[in-house]
Write a protein that holds these residues in place. Structure first.
Motif, short mmCIF file in Angstrom:
data_model
loop_
_atom_site.label_atom_id
_atom_site.label_comp_id
_atom_site.label_asym_id
_atom_site.label_seq_id
_atom_site.Cartn_x
_atom_site.Cartn_y
_atom_site.Cartn_z
N GLU A 95 91.26 51.86 43.59
CA GLU A 95 91.23 50.73 43.14
C GLU A 95 91.95 49.54 43.65
O GLU A 95 92.13 48.36 43.36
CB GLU A 95 91.47 50.93 41.65
CG GLU A 95 90.50 51.55 40.83
CD GLU A 95 89.05 51.02 40.76
OE1 GLU A 95 88.93 50.07 41.05
OE2 GLU A 95 88.20 52.17 40.45
N LYS A 96 92.94 49.96 44.79
CA LYS A 96 93.80 49.15 45.25
C LYS A 96 93.27 48.77 46.78
O LYS A 96 92.59 49.28 47.54
CB LYS A 96 94.94 50.00 45.46
CG LYS A 96 95.68 50.37 44.30
CD LYS A 96 96.92 51.12 44.22
CE LYS A 96 97.63 51.42 43.21
NZ LYS A 96 96.93 52.37 42.46
N ASN A 110 105.34 49.96 42.16
CA ASN A 110 104.29 49.20 41.30
C ASN A 110 103.06 49.70 41.14
O ASN A 110 102.10 49.68 41.72
CB ASN A 110 104.09 47.87 42.22
CG ASN A 110 105.36 46.94 42.51
OD1 ASN A 110 105.93 46.34 41.73
ND2 ASN A 110 105.94 47.40 43.70
N PRO A 111 103.04 50.73 40.27
CA PRO A 111 101.68 51.36 40.19
C PRO A 111 100.62 50.59 39.57
O PRO A 111 99.35 51.13 39.65
CB PRO A 111 102.14 52.74 39.27
CG PRO A 111 103.51 51.91 38.35
CD PRO A 111 104.01 51.14 39.60
N ASP A 112 100.90 49.65 38.91
CA ASP A 112 99.77 49.01 38.19
C ASP A 112 99.19 47.89 39.13
O ASP A 112 98.24 47.20 39.00
CB ASP A 112 100.37 48.18 37.14
CG ASP A 112 100.60 49.27 35.85
OD1 ASP A 112 100.07 50.59 36.12
OD2 ASP A 112 101.61 48.92 35.16
N ALA A 113 100.08 47.68 40.25
CA ALA A 113 99.30 46.47 41.15
C ALA A 113 98.17 46.97 41.75
O ALA A 113 97.84 48.16 42.13
CB ALA A 113 100.49 46.50 42.23
N GLU A 114 97.22 45.89 42.34
CA GLU A 114 95.93 46.10 42.68
C GLU A 114 95.74 45.80 44.34
O GLU A 114 94.83 46.13 45.07
CB GLU A 114 94.93 45.53 41.82
CG GLU A 114 94.83 45.91 40.58
CD GLU A 114 93.66 45.25 39.84
OE1 GLU A 114 93.14 44.47 40.31
OE2 GLU A 114 93.39 45.56 38.26
#
Length: 309
Positions: free
Chosen positions: A267-268, A292-296
């Motif tokens: 998703e990144k 930053n695990p939630d960064a896209e």
């Protein structure tokens, strides 16, 4: 210079009045008789004998005696020559022996190498992972029975061309009967979608296989200009530089130029830029994803300033 005075004359040698005084040399008739002893020089012979005169008591010389004397002289001369040249003859004999042994060794090795004693009985393939080694061994079955020294590299190459996954190979002869083939497989970088299906390619653009469905674990390549473009070369270098954990997440690679490579990791989205400093960019990306695990989106085109958003 003054002349010395005359020697005194003995009284009994005084001249009488009737005998005149004589001066100078004595008269020739008054010279005393000299006793002359003649000594004949000794000749080079026995007991001073003249070598040119034969002893009457010895038998006369024959042609046989002369021949024997000449033979003895030649024999003595050869003995002296042999004694003075003994060292050089020994040195020459050592060199000739060493040269003969070397020639014999080379000849024996060549004859043995080209004889059926060292014929191929087994073909071993090393380095195959995606390929089936038994298929490669079966393709090289024609080399069985050929002496190791006579294995035709051209025939081996012609047989291995049928395997596009083979990038390079090397032949190793292991006497007495084994031929080893070390291969390096091509590393696929993704698949190209076309009307005929999905074609698996490596970083050089070589088509490895074509399937109807997209192979699992292989990203889709969307490159402007196709496999012949500079953008494809840059994208291929980027994919090959990725560590295993990032490579396993890769699903899509896009490139419009050599400086505009974009990766999709699940998703990144990662803006990679060019293929330069790819090792440093991969390290920066790993740290950014962990922090930053939630960064896209991530931008590592400038590795000194990584951006996560």
């Amino acid at each position: 210079m003054r002349r010395p005075a005359p020697l005194p004359v003995a009284p009994d040698e005084q001249p009488s009045d009737d005998q005149p005084v004589r001066r100078g040399r004595r008269a020739r008739d008054e010279t005393p008789e000299a006793v002359v002893t003649t000594i004949a020089p000794a000749a080079d012979g026995v007991d001073g004998a003249d070598p040119g005169i034969q002893d009457p008591d010895e038998p006369p010389l024959t042609q046989r005696d002369v021949w024997r004397a000449a033979r003895a002289r030649r024999k003595a001369l050869k003995s002296e020559i042999r004694r003075f040249t003994q060292r050089s003859r020994r040195r020459r004999m050592i060199w000739l022996s060493a040269l003969g042994a070397l020639v014999l060794l080379i000849s024996g090795t060549a004859l043995a190498a080209y004889s059926p004693l060292f014929a191929v009985e087994k073909v071993t393939v090393i380095g195959a992972s995606s390929l089936d080694p038994t298929q490669i061994e079966a393709a090289l079955a024609d080399q069985v029975g050929t002496p190791l020294a006579l294995v035709d590299a051209g025939e081996v190459k012609a047989a291995l061309i049928a395997f596009p996954l083979i990038e390079t190979y090397a032949l190793e002869a292991k006497p007495p009967h084994e031929l080893t083939v070390r291969i390096v497989e091509r590393t696929p970088v993704g698949v190209l979608s076309s009307d005929v299906g999905y074609t698996l390619v490596d970083a050089a653009g070589v088509a490895l296989a074509t399937t109807d469905a997209q192979p699992a674990g292989q990203p889709l390549l969307e490159i402007e200009g196709g496999t012949e473009s500079a953008a494809f070369e840059s994208a291929g270098l980027v994919v090959r530089s990725l560590p295993a954990d990032l490579r396993a997440q890769l699903t899509r690679v896009q490139a419009s130029s050599t400086d505009d490579v974009t990766l999709t990791l699940g998703e990144k989205t990662v803006v990679w830029g060019s293929s330069e400093q790819s090792g440093e960019k991969a390290l920066v990306l790993t740290r950014l994803v962990a922090a930053n695990p939630d960064a896209e989106t991530f931008d590592v085109s400038t590795p000194a300033v990584g951006i996560a958003g």
